[in-house]
Scaffold this motif. Structure first.
Motif, short mmCIF file in Angstrom:
data_model
loop_
_atom_site.label_atom_id
_atom_site.label_comp_id
_atom_site.label_asym_id
_atom_site.label_seq_id
_atom_site.Cartn_x
_atom_site.Cartn_y
_atom_site.Cartn_z
N THR A 1 0.84 -1.20 0.00
CA THR A 1 0.00 0.00 0.00
C THR A 1 0.87 1.25 0.00
OG1 THR A 1 -1.86 -1.10 1.10
CG2 THR A 1 -1.72 1.29 1.32
N ILE A 2 1.95 1.23 0.77
CA ILE A 2 2.87 2.37 0.81
C ILE A 2 3.49 2.59 -0.56
CG2 ILE A 2 5.05 3.19 1.78
CD1 ILE A 2 4.25 1.66 4.38
N LEU A 3 3.97 1.51 -1.17
CA LEU A 3 4.58 1.61 -2.50
C LEU A 3 3.61 2.22 -3.51
CD1 LEU A 3 6.68 0.79 -4.75
CD2 LEU A 3 5.43 -1.38 -4.88
N VAL B 1 -5.25 3.59 -3.47
CA VAL B 1 -5.11 2.25 -2.92
C VAL B 1 -5.53 2.24 -1.46
CG1 VAL B 1 -2.67 2.72 -2.46
CG2 VAL B 1 -3.46 0.36 -2.49
N ARG B 2 -6.13 1.14 -1.04
CA ARG B 2 -6.53 0.96 0.35
C ARG B 2 -5.98 -0.37 0.86
NH1 ARG B 2 -10.77 3.24 3.18
NH2 ARG B 2 -10.34 4.94 1.72
N GLY B 3 -5.27 -0.32 1.98
CA GLY B 3 -4.79 -1.52 2.63
C GLY B 3 -5.71 -1.89 3.78
N VAL B 4 -6.06 -3.16 3.89
CA VAL B 4 -6.93 -3.62 4.97
C VAL B 4 -6.36 -4.88 5.59
CG1 VAL B 4 -9.02 -2.61 3.98
CG2 VAL B 4 -8.43 -4.98 3.45
N ASP B 5 -6.61 -5.04 6.88
CA ASP B 5 -6.16 -6.23 7.59
C ASP B 5 -7.14 -6.51 8.71
OD1 ASP B 5 -3.10 -7.66 7.61
OD2 ASP B 5 -4.41 -8.07 9.31
N VAL B 6 -7.34 -7.77 9.02
CA VAL B 6 -8.24 -8.14 10.10
C VAL B 6 -7.64 -7.80 11.46
CG1 VAL B 6 -7.39 -10.50 10.41
CG2 VAL B 6 -9.81 -9.98 10.87
N SER B 7 -6.33 -7.63 11.52
CA SER B 7 -5.62 -7.38 12.77
C SER B 7 -5.47 -5.89 13.05
CB SER B 7 -4.24 -8.03 12.72
OG SER B 7 -3.41 -7.54 13.74
N ARG C 1 -2.12 -0.71 12.91
CA ARG C 1 -1.30 0.27 13.64
C ARG C 1 0.15 0.20 13.17
NH1 ARG C 1 -4.75 -1.40 17.96
NH2 ARG C 1 -3.25 -2.99 18.66
N TYR C 2 0.67 -1.01 12.98
CA TYR C 2 2.03 -1.21 12.49
C TYR C 2 2.20 -0.54 11.12
CZ TYR C 2 6.41 -3.83 11.71
OH TYR C 2 7.72 -4.19 11.48
N ALA C 3 1.24 -0.79 10.22
CA ALA C 3 1.32 -0.25 8.86
C ALA C 3 1.28 1.27 8.87
CB ALA C 3 0.18 -0.81 8.02
N ARG C 4 0.44 1.86 9.71
CA ARG C 4 0.37 3.33 9.77
C ARG C 4 1.68 3.91 10.27
NH1 ARG C 4 -5.79 3.48 12.29
NH2 ARG C 4 -6.89 3.22 10.29
N ARG C 5 2.30 3.28 11.28
CA ARG C 5 3.60 3.75 11.75
C ARG C 5 4.65 3.61 10.65
NH1 ARG C 5 2.13 0.60 16.31
NH2 ARG C 5 3.66 -1.01 15.73
N GLN D 1 8.21 6.09 6.57
CA GLN D 1 8.71 6.13 5.19
C GLN D 1 8.33 7.41 4.46
OE1 GLN D 1 8.67 2.66 2.66
NE2 GLN D 1 8.09 1.31 4.34
N GLY D 2 7.67 8.32 5.17
CA GLY D 2 7.31 9.59 4.56
C GLY D 2 6.13 9.50 3.62
N VAL D 3 5.24 8.52 3.87
CA VAL D 3 4.03 8.37 3.04
C VAL D 3 2.81 8.34 3.97
CG1 VAL D 3 2.97 7.09 1.13
CG2 VAL D 3 5.44 6.94 1.49
N PRO D 4 2.56 9.43 4.70
CA PRO D 4 1.45 9.44 5.65
C PRO D 4 0.08 9.34 4.99
CG PRO D 4 2.35 11.65 5.41
CD PRO D 4 3.28 10.72 4.68
N ALA D 5 0.01 9.57 3.69
CA ALA D 5 -1.27 9.50 2.98
C ALA D 5 -1.73 8.06 2.74
CB ALA D 5 -1.18 10.22 1.64
N ALA D 6 -0.85 7.09 2.97
CA ALA D 6 -1.24 5.68 2.79
C ALA D 6 -2.38 5.35 3.75
CB ALA D 6 -0.05 4.77 3.05
N ARG D 7 -3.43 4.71 3.22
CA ARG D 7 -4.65 4.48 4.01
C ARG D 7 -4.78 3.01 4.39
NH1 ARG D 7 -8.95 6.73 -0.08
NH2 ARG D 7 -7.52 5.61 -1.46
N PHE D 8 -5.03 2.80 5.67
CA PHE D 8 -5.18 1.45 6.21
C PHE D 8 -6.41 1.39 7.12
CE2 PHE D 8 -0.66 2.11 5.49
CZ PHE D 8 -0.32 1.00 4.74
#
Length: 222
Positions: A52-54, A62-68, A73-77, A82-89
């Motif tokens: 999702t970051i890439l 793009v939207r990243g989703v996870d059941v966990s 939280r890990y993906a948002r951090r 990585q300087g891509v705060p717009a990545a959505r999870f």
């Protein structure tokens, strides 16, 4: 029945997931470079968020989703680091993606032109009911004519994790999908305590191991 949510949370809370390698899978990077990703993109089982970051960095919707929740939280951090705060999870159950209100498009229902499954489908390999539910869930949120890419660990070599056959992939997507391509691929992982015994003997390069995988491309039928 499938893997308990507590197990998924624990591997992210402890940073012990063997699939968290600090970079996107090369097979997924190649898909983008070859032009196989377009439109609105879903990254189910997004985990650490690398894909999702890439894709966000490259300008995709793009939207990243996870059941966990721990994975999200890990993906948002990770995205912020990585300087891509717009990545959505978001937290969403892969077995019922259509029920996730956060995925709804302009028309109210989730609709994606491309779905990139990196190492989620094979998790359901030993659970036929969950596997069937996941395939139906993907179909429900994919636009007719949209593409689904599945990168899954292969049973053709020794390795670690839930390795599956190409036959299982073909049979699971026999209804509602057209198989356009299925090829051997490679998957990068790291050896953590949870897979140390399975991974014994695998050659490591820069702390990573390369194991056999399948890369399949399906087109969603109407």
């Amino acid at each position: 029945m499938s893997i308990p949510l507590e197990t998924w949370n624990a591997v992210y809370d402890n940073d012990s997931a063997p699939w968290v390698i600090g970079e996107p899978q090369p097979a997924i990077v190649a898909l983008e470079q070859q032009g196989w990703i377009r439109g609105r993109v879903l990254d189910p089982g997004s985990g650490a968020g690398e894909h999702t970051i890439l894709l966000t960095r490259l300008g995709y919707d793009v939207r990243g989703v996870d059941v966990s929740p721990s994975a999200v939280r890990y993906a948002r951090r990770n995205a912020a680091a990585q300087g891509v705060p717009a990545a959505r999870f978001d937290v969403a159950d892969g077995l019922d993606l259509a029920a996730a209100e956060t995925l709804a498009g302009d028309g109210g229902a989730p609709a994606f032109d491309t779905i990139v499954d990196s190492a989620l489908f094979h998790v359901f390999g030993e659970y036929p009911e969950a596997r069937a539910a996941y395939v139906r869930s993907l179909h429900a949120v994919c636009e007719p004519g949209g593409l689904l890419h599945v990168l899954a660990l292969s049973d053709r070599e020794s390795g670690f994790g839930p390795r599956i056959s190409d036959t299982l992939i073909r049979e699971s997507f026999a209804t509602g999908w057209e198989l356009e391509d299925l090829q051997p691929a490679r998957y990068l992982g790291r050896v953590t305590d949870s897979v140390a015994e399975q991974a014994a003997g695998l050659a490591q390069v820069d702390g990573k191991v390369s194991v056999a995988a399948w890369l399949a491309r399906f087109r969603r039928l109407a």
